[in-house]
Write a protein that holds these residues in place. Structure first.
Motif, PDB file in Angstrom:
ATOM      1  N   THR A  84       0.798  -1.420   0.094  1.00 21.30           N
ATOM      2  CA  THR A  84       0.055   0.353   0.590  1.00 21.30           C
ATOM      3  C   THR A  84       1.151   1.644  -0.221  1.00 21.30           C
ATOM      4  OG1 THR A  84      -1.890  -1.641   1.155  1.00 21.30           O
ATOM      5  CG2 THR A  84      -1.391   0.927   1.348  1.00 21.30           C
TER       6      THR A  84
ATOM      7  N   SER B  92       3.117   2.179  -3.308  1.00 16.68           N
ATOM      8  CA  SER B  92       1.887   2.224  -4.157  1.00 16.68           C
ATOM      9  C   SER B  92       1.000   3.836  -4.313  1.00 16.68           C
ATOM     10  CB  SER B  92       0.600   1.628  -4.154  1.00 16.68           C
ATOM     11  OG  SER B  92      -0.189   2.102  -3.612  1.00 16.68           O
ATOM     12  N   GLU B  93       1.018   4.490  -3.710  1.00 21.01           N
ATOM     13  CA  GLU B  93       0.188   5.463  -2.769  1.00 21.01           C
ATOM     14  C   GLU B  93       1.192   6.466  -2.708  1.00 21.01           C
ATOM     15  OE1 GLU B  93      -2.913   4.221  -0.310  1.00 21.01           O
ATOM     16  OE2 GLU B  93      -2.051   4.631   1.240  1.00 21.01           O
TER      17      GLU B  93
END
Length: 171
Positions: free
Chosen positions: A68, A71-72
């Motif tokens: 997570t 990816s962000e």
């Protein structure tokens, strides 16, 4: 899709969170720590997850938190010491600006005391440290673009060495 400007990896107690905060400040970005993400998601501290739920549960939470965050998050990202154990995590790190913060056993004894609440270092910590590093050092170096020795260096000096090794300019 965004990705972190720097990903810090290395053993427990090497200073990833401290150096990460310094790097984020110098680069004008935010710092994120996947262990903090795990604690928030689980509602309990890392040692409690290990002792109450087991290492496999912790590693599952860790893989999810790392994926997570990668990816962000577009700032500095500090990963937990064992994140590189997962093959899928190593795959996600391929090609990213990863810095392995390394330290010797002597430095670990001094910094961590090897008596701190580190779940994998509770019994015979020096021997466990040696085993942990024998297992992880090849994985750290596999994914790292730069290896930064932290012995005898202040966090500020380590941060500067990371910037220089990754050829990044402060904001």
């Amino acid at each position: 899709m965004s990705f972190p400007v720097i990903v810090l990896i290395g053993p427990p107690g090497v200073g990833k969170s401290t150096v990460g905060a310094l790097l984020a400040q110098r680069l004008g970005v935010t710092c994120r720590d996947t262990d903090t993400d795990i604690v928030r998601a689980a509602g309990k501290e890392v040692p409690d997850i290990f002792f109450e739920d087991g290492e496999p549960r912790f590693r599952a939470l860790e893989r999810e938190a790392v994926a997570t965050a990668l990816s962000e998050h577009d700032g500095v990202l500090a990963l937990g010491g064992g994140a590189v154990l997962a093959e899928e995590t190593r795959g996600l790190l391929a090609g990213l600006p990863v810095a392995f913060l390394d330290m010797s056993l002597a430095a670990a004894v001094h910094r961590v005391g090897l008596g701190a609440p580190r779940p994998l270092l509770t019994i015979n910590p020096r021997q466990q440290w040696r085993q942990l590093m024998a297992e992880r050092r090849p994985l750290y170096t596999e994914v790292a673009r730069a290896v930064i020795g932290t012995d005898e260096r202040s966090p500020e000096e380590v941060a500067q060495a990371v910037l220089e090794a990754l050829e990044l300019k402060p904001a």
